[in-house]
Motif scaffolding. Structure first.
Motif, PDB file in Angstrom:
ATOM      1  N   ARG A  40     -25.648  79.511  37.270  1.00 43.77           N
ATOM      2  CA  ARG A  40     -26.070  80.094  38.552  1.00 43.77           C
ATOM      3  C   ARG A  40     -27.543  79.833  38.841  1.00 43.77           C
ATOM      4  NH1 ARG A  40     -25.548  85.228  41.465  1.00 43.77           N
ATOM      5  NH2 ARG A  40     -25.974  84.422  43.538  1.00 43.77           N
ATOM      6  N   HIS A  41     -28.382  79.877  37.818  1.00 47.89           N
ATOM      7  CA  HIS A  41     -29.822  79.720  38.033  1.00 47.89           C
ATOM      8  C   HIS A  41     -30.300  78.272  37.963  1.00 47.89           C
ATOM      9  CE1 HIS A  41     -29.584  84.063  37.319  1.00 47.89           C
ATOM     10  NE2 HIS A  41     -30.622  84.102  38.132  1.00 47.89           N
ATOM     11  N   LEU A  42     -29.541  77.414  37.273  1.00 51.26           N
ATOM     12  CA  LEU A  42     -29.996  76.037  37.114  1.00 51.26           C
ATOM     13  C   LEU A  42     -29.305  75.041  38.048  1.00 51.26           C
ATOM     14  CD1 LEU A  42     -30.339  75.750  33.223  1.00 51.26           C
ATOM     15  CD2 LEU A  42     -32.104  76.295  34.929  1.00 51.26           C
ATOM     16  N   LEU A  58     -24.413  75.435  42.389  1.00 51.77           N
ATOM     17  CA  LEU A  58     -23.006  75.821  42.526  1.00 51.77           C
ATOM     18  C   LEU A  58     -22.888  77.205  43.156  1.00 51.77           C
ATOM     19  CD1 LEU A  58     -21.189  74.782  39.210  1.00 51.77           C
ATOM     20  CD2 LEU A  58     -20.777  73.902  41.496  1.00 51.77           C
ATOM     21  N   PRO A  59     -21.912  77.373  44.035  1.00 49.11           N
ATOM     22  CA  PRO A  59     -21.670  78.720  44.568  1.00 49.11           C
ATOM     23  C   PRO A  59     -21.276  79.687  43.448  1.00 49.11           C
ATOM     24  CG  PRO A  59     -20.529  77.054  45.879  1.00 49.11           C
ATOM     25  CD  PRO A  59     -21.067  76.366  44.652  1.00 49.11           C
ATOM     26  N   VAL A  60     -21.439  80.957  43.731  1.00 53.32           N
ATOM     27  CA  VAL A  60     -21.241  82.011  42.732  1.00 53.32           C
ATOM     28  C   VAL A  60     -19.862  81.936  42.060  1.00 53.32           C
ATOM     29  CG1 VAL A  60     -21.056  84.514  42.429  1.00 53.32           C
ATOM     30  CG2 VAL A  60     -22.848  83.570  43.851  1.00 53.32           C
ATOM     31  N   VAL A  61     -18.818  81.844  42.844  1.00 53.58           N
ATOM     32  CA  VAL A  61     -17.474  81.895  42.270  1.00 53.58           C
ATOM     33  C   VAL A  61     -17.181  80.627  41.470  1.00 53.58           C
ATOM     34  CG1 VAL A  61     -15.008  82.109  42.787  1.00 53.58           C
ATOM     35  CG2 VAL A  61     -16.662  83.529  44.011  1.00 53.58           C
ATOM     36  N   ARG A  62     -17.650  79.484  41.901  1.00 53.72           N
ATOM     37  CA  ARG A  62     -17.441  78.258  41.117  1.00 53.72           C
ATOM     38  C   ARG A  62     -18.188  78.336  39.790  1.00 53.72           C
ATOM     39  NH1 ARG A  62     -17.881  73.678  45.796  1.00 53.72           N
ATOM     40  NH2 ARG A  62     -15.981  74.302  46.867  1.00 53.72           N
ATOM     41  N   GLY A 112     -20.077  90.713  51.035  1.00 58.60           N
ATOM     42  CA  GLY A 112     -21.433  90.163  51.109  1.00 58.60           C
ATOM     43  C   GLY A 112     -22.347  90.616  49.982  1.00 58.60           C
ATOM     44  N   TRP A 113     -21.758  91.099  48.881  1.00 58.26           N
ATOM     45  CA  TRP A 113     -22.552  91.555  47.743  1.00 58.26           C
ATOM     46  C   TRP A 113     -22.792  90.359  46.825  1.00 58.26           C
ATOM     47  CZ3 TRP A 113     -18.537  95.959  47.125  1.00 58.26           C
ATOM     48  CH2 TRP A 113     -18.784  96.947  48.066  1.00 58.26           C
ATOM     49  N   ASP A 114     -23.921  89.672  47.039  1.00 56.27           N
ATOM     50  CA  ASP A 114     -24.138  88.445  46.270  1.00 56.27           C
ATOM     51  C   ASP A 114     -25.529  88.303  45.667  1.00 56.27           C
ATOM     52  OD1 ASP A 114     -25.474  88.008  48.617  1.00 56.27           O
ATOM     53  OD2 ASP A 114     -24.570  86.058  49.023  1.00 56.27           O
ATOM     54  N   THR A 115     -26.213  89.413  45.458  1.00 54.14           N
ATOM     55  CA  THR A 115     -27.469  89.316  44.717  1.00 54.14           C
ATOM     56  C   THR A 115     -27.116  89.039  43.255  1.00 54.14           C
ATOM     57  OG1 THR A 115     -27.581  91.655  44.102  1.00 54.14           O
ATOM     58  CG2 THR A 115     -28.523  91.037  46.258  1.00 54.14           C
ATOM     59  N   PRO A 116     -28.051  88.545  42.462  1.00 53.26           N
ATOM     60  CA  PRO A 116     -27.735  88.308  41.047  1.00 53.26           C
ATOM     61  C   PRO A 116     -27.215  89.557  40.327  1.00 53.26           C
ATOM     62  CG  PRO A 116     -29.747  87.156  41.622  1.00 53.26           C
ATOM     63  CD  PRO A 116     -29.366  87.992  42.823  1.00 53.26           C
ATOM     64  N   LEU A 117     -27.811  90.712  40.611  1.00 54.83           N
ATOM     65  CA  LEU A 117     -27.344  91.947  39.962  1.00 54.83           C
ATOM     66  C   LEU A 117     -25.929  92.283  40.407  1.00 54.83           C
ATOM     67  CD1 LEU A 117     -27.782  94.427  38.182  1.00 54.83           C
ATOM     68  CD2 LEU A 117     -28.769  95.575  40.181  1.00 54.83           C
ATOM     69  N   GLN A 118     -25.654  92.225  41.704  1.00 52.59           N
ATOM     70  CA  GLN A 118     -24.317  92.536  42.198  1.00 52.59           C
ATOM     71  C   GLN A 118     -23.286  91.548  41.647  1.00 52.59           C
ATOM     72  OE1 GLN A 118     -25.374  92.395  46.347  1.00 52.59           O
ATOM     73  NE2 GLN A 118     -25.364  94.635  46.541  1.00 52.59           N
ATOM     74  N   SER A 119     -23.647  90.282  41.604  1.00 52.50           N
ATOM     75  CA  SER A 119     -22.722  89.276  41.068  1.00 52.50           C
ATOM     76  C   SER A 119     -22.381  89.574  39.614  1.00 52.50           C
ATOM     77  CB  SER A 119     -23.322  87.875  41.173  1.00 52.50           C
ATOM     78  OG  SER A 119     -23.466  87.505  42.523  1.00 52.50           O
ATOM     79  N   ASN A 120     -23.380  89.944  38.821  1.00 52.26           N
ATOM     80  CA  ASN A 120     -23.134  90.261  37.415  1.00 52.26           C
ATOM     81  C   ASN A 120     -22.297  91.526  37.264  1.00 52.26           C
ATOM     82  OD1 ASN A 120     -24.405  88.416  35.321  1.00 52.26           O
ATOM     83  ND2 ASN A 120     -26.037  88.572  36.841  1.00 52.26           N
TER      84      ASN A 120
END
Length: 177
Positions: free
Chosen positions: A41-43, A46-50, A110-118
């Protein structure tokens, strides 16, 4: 009655050991999954789900090795092709559960911040883990069939030994009655 309690206690202890081993492998797999997810995700772009699907696939491979050679090492190993096919099938279903929750949170709410994603990745992993535990122990890593109970045989007469006092032969009456 005490035999039934002892048997139940033994089964509960065995299940507890299995859950602990499954949890140890699953916990390590969780760390692999979250680490790969966050690195990708950070490097990358790619989209979050992929990124999550890629991390889940890496964790599935890691977990198979742990489950086969640690958690379920005493289980039937005769049908590896069947085992691998079912493992991949149920793992794919777990992947859909896990990443479906992340997908709904990210694209539905629409919850896609790094914290929400984790948080939603972790929640999805938890729910998928319950499904995986049930399916792996029920269908993939099946218990060895129980050996048929054969009573011990008396070496001199070739008959089964008595199991209870009622099965003992009658003692001859010393008085001859």
């Amino acid at each position: 009655m005490s035999e039934r309690r002892g048997g139940l206690r033994g089964r509960v202890r065995q299940l507890a050991r299995e859950v602990a081993k499954f949890g140890a492998v699953g916990g390590a797999g969780l760390l692999v999954n979250l680490a790969v997810f966050n690195v990708v995700r950070h490097l990358t772009e790619l989209p979050v789900v992929r990124a999550s699907v890629l991390a889940t696939v890496v964790a599935i491979a890691f977990n198979y090795v742990g489950f086969r050679y640690f958690t379920y090492r005493d289980r039937d190993k005769s049908g590896r092709t069947r085992e691998m096919t079912l493992f991949l099938l149920f793992s794919a279903a777990g992947l859909v559960i896990e990443n479906g929750i992340l997908y709904a949170a990210t694209y539905g709410f629409g919850w896609d911040t790094p914290l929400q994603s984790n948080v939603f990745k972790f929640l999805g992993i938890g729910i998928a883990t319950l499904f995986r535990f049930w399916s792996y122990r029920t269908w993939v890593f099946r218990a060895m069939p129980a050996a048929p109970a054969v009573p011990p045989v008396a070496p001199s007469v070739g008959r089964p030994l008595p199991r209870t006092p009622a099965e003992l032969p009658a003692e001859p009456d010393p008085v001859g009655r």
